[in-house]
Scaffold this motif. Structure first.
Motif, mmCIF file in Angstrom:
data_model
loop_
_atom_site.group_PDB
_atom_site.id
_atom_site.type_symbol
_atom_site.label_atom_id
_atom_site.label_comp_id
_atom_site.label_asym_id
_atom_site.label_seq_id
_atom_site.Cartn_x
_atom_site.Cartn_y
_atom_site.Cartn_z
ATOM 1 N N ALA A 36 0.856 -1.187 0.000
ATOM 2 C CA ALA A 36 0.000 0.000 0.000
ATOM 3 C C ALA A 36 0.890 1.234 0.000
ATOM 4 C CB ALA A 36 -0.920 0.002 1.215
ATOM 5 N N ASN A 38 1.270 5.669 -0.571
ATOM 6 C CA ASN A 38 0.673 6.995 -0.644
ATOM 7 C C ASN A 38 0.850 7.472 -2.079
ATOM 8 O OD1 ASN A 38 0.585 9.915 -0.745
ATOM 9 N ND2 ASN A 38 0.599 9.884 1.504
ATOM 10 N N MET A 54 -6.418 -3.714 2.617
ATOM 11 C CA MET A 54 -6.793 -2.397 2.091
ATOM 12 C C MET A 54 -7.291 -2.438 0.658
ATOM 13 S SD MET A 54 -3.653 -0.121 3.546
ATOM 14 C CE MET A 54 -3.245 -0.055 5.294
ATOM 15 N N THR A 58 -9.300 1.648 -0.273
ATOM 16 C CA THR A 58 -8.412 2.780 -0.032
ATOM 17 C C THR A 58 -9.046 4.100 -0.438
ATOM 18 O OG1 THR A 58 -7.443 2.381 -2.202
ATOM 19 C CG2 THR A 58 -6.280 1.465 -0.315
ATOM 20 N N ILE A 62 -4.361 6.764 -1.047
ATOM 21 C CA ILE A 62 -3.626 5.509 -0.846
ATOM 22 C C ILE A 62 -3.971 4.528 -1.960
ATOM 23 C CG2 ILE A 62 -3.261 3.544 0.719
ATOM 24 C CD1 ILE A 62 -4.139 5.305 3.019
ATOM 25 N N ARG A 63 -2.976 3.766 -2.405
ATOM 26 C CA ARG A 63 -3.262 2.759 -3.419
ATOM 27 C C ARG A 63 -2.655 1.427 -2.978
ATOM 28 N NH1 ARG A 63 -2.276 1.670 -9.079
ATOM 29 N NH2 ARG A 63 -0.163 2.475 -8.952
ATOM 30 N N ALA A 64 -3.444 0.353 -3.034
ATOM 31 C CA ALA A 64 -2.917 -0.976 -2.724
ATOM 32 C C ALA A 64 -2.492 -1.604 -4.047
ATOM 33 C CB ALA A 64 -3.981 -1.819 -2.035
#
Ligand SMILES: Nc1ncnc2c1ncn2[C@@H]1O[C@H](COP(=O)(O)OP(=O)(O)OP(=O)(O)O)[C@@H](O)[C@H]1O
Ligand SMILES: [Mg+2]
Length: 333
Positions: A36, A38, A54, A58, A62-64
């Motif tokens: 994950a 930012n 997540m 998200t 935020i990216r998973a």
């Protein structure tokens, strides 16, 4: 970790899961291959299970990310960062020699990327081993003997089929139809037939709970209540899904795995084919746990089919056990 400094490690860098094996100790880490980040700063927020939780949840910042796709590195920097995190967690700052797996039939460039990522992550030196070969070792098959063995490793990104004899792969196939495809086929089917949008994690949960490789035998499995977003109203909705529908959704993928197995069998010598009939086909990887899969493959090939003990661990065990060949590989290089 103090005292483990000089130990070499084996890594199963998988599309779905990464495992670390420490020489003389066994598997010490099993985590989803998810990071994950930012989106603004690129800062890593979580790695492994925490990051997997997540997925699909998200906020914009935020990216998973799943940095591996179809068995190979899709996002190099994120893969290296993830490996670094897992290596530090298991062997601290020691610079181990690393044996790491790649699917059979990857290009030299893809292999190079895995070696480089391991180095960037802290490996003193890195060697690759083909995933089905590692899987066969981990499943306890007699890979060094003059007898043919067949292994089918069904992971998240790739299905690797191989016959092995005298320490080498005799014939193999690698297809990009594996666990992830089963999940996406389930999500697509539910979208098209029930107008319901479901996330990647829900699709995986449906697969694990009720998916059957056999449509016929799916009738014996209970239906499952699932939740998603109704495409017509845009609102959350819960429906009951029949196991037979789920089985139909994954049929095409199951059939392509069977085709890959049949093609590999057709390519083998009569001696190896005879050995495979005697000893059977061994399934490894998380996909091996799909309900009724051994029976369906056995029906199609007329060969006995078994699931390896701890199928999700086989490749990692195989990379770890191959560490004893590192001296030979070093000389060869
Ligand atoms: N009980 C189960 N039934 C069906 N599928 C399962 C089950 N348990 C795990 N899986 C699936 O197995 C896959 C993960 O297996 P595995 O850890 O062997 O893959 P991987 O090694 O990370 O992937 P690859 O080898 O393709 O890079 C996932 O797609 C997961 O959903
Ligand atoms: Mg794998």
């Amino acid at each position: 970790m103090f005292g483990l400094g000089s130990k070499n490690i084996g890594i199963d860098l998988g599309t779905a899961n990464t495992l670390v094996y420490i020489e003389g100790k066994g598997i010490v880490l099993r985590e989803p291959s998810v990071v994950a980040k930012n989106t603004q700063t690129g800062e890593i927020i979580a790695v492994g299970s925490e990051a997997k939780e997540m997925i699909g949840r998200t906020p914009g910042s935020i990216r998973a990310i799943r940095p591996m796709k179809d068995g190979v590195i899709a996002d190099y920097d994120t893969t290296a960062a993830m490996l670094k995190y897992f290596m530090e967690k298991t062997v601290g700052n020691s610079k181990p020699a690393v044996m790491i797996c790649v699917p059979s039939g990857v290009t030299e460039v893809e292999k190079r990327a895995v070696i480089d990522a391991a180095r960037v992550a802290g490996a003193r030196e890195a060697y690759v081993i083909e995933e089905p070969f590692a899987a066969a070792i981990g499943a306890g098959l007699p890979v060094m003997d003059p007898t043919g063995s067949m292994v089918v490793d069904i992971g998240g990104g790739t299905t690797d089929v191989a016959t092995i004899s005298l320490g080498g792969i005799v014939s193999s196939r690698s297809t990009r139809i594996a666990g992830d495809k089963f999940s996406s086929a389930i999500a697509n089917y539910i979208h098209q037939n029930f107008n319901l949008l479901i996330g990647e994690r829900t699709a995986e949960a449906i697969k694990i709970q009720v998916a059957s490789a056999s449509v016929e035998k799916a009738k014996e499995i209970e239906s499952m209540s699932i939740r998603g977003r109704d495409l017509v109203t845009g609102l959350p909705k819960s429906i009951d899904i029949e196991a037979v529908d789920v089985a139909k959704a994954i049929q095409e993928s199951v059939q392509s795995i069977i085709v890959a197995i049949k093609e590999t069998l057709e390519e083998t010598s009569p001696e190896i084919a005879a050995d495979v009939i005697d000893h059977g086909i061994v399934l490894t990887g998380g996909g091996a746990l799909l309900k009724n899969l051994p029976a369906i493959i056995s029906d199609a090939t007329k060969v006995p089919v078994f699931i390896a003990q701890d199928p999700l661990d086989c490749v990692a065990i195989g990379t770890g056990e191959s560490l004893k060949n590192i001296e030979v590989m070093r000389k060869r290089r």
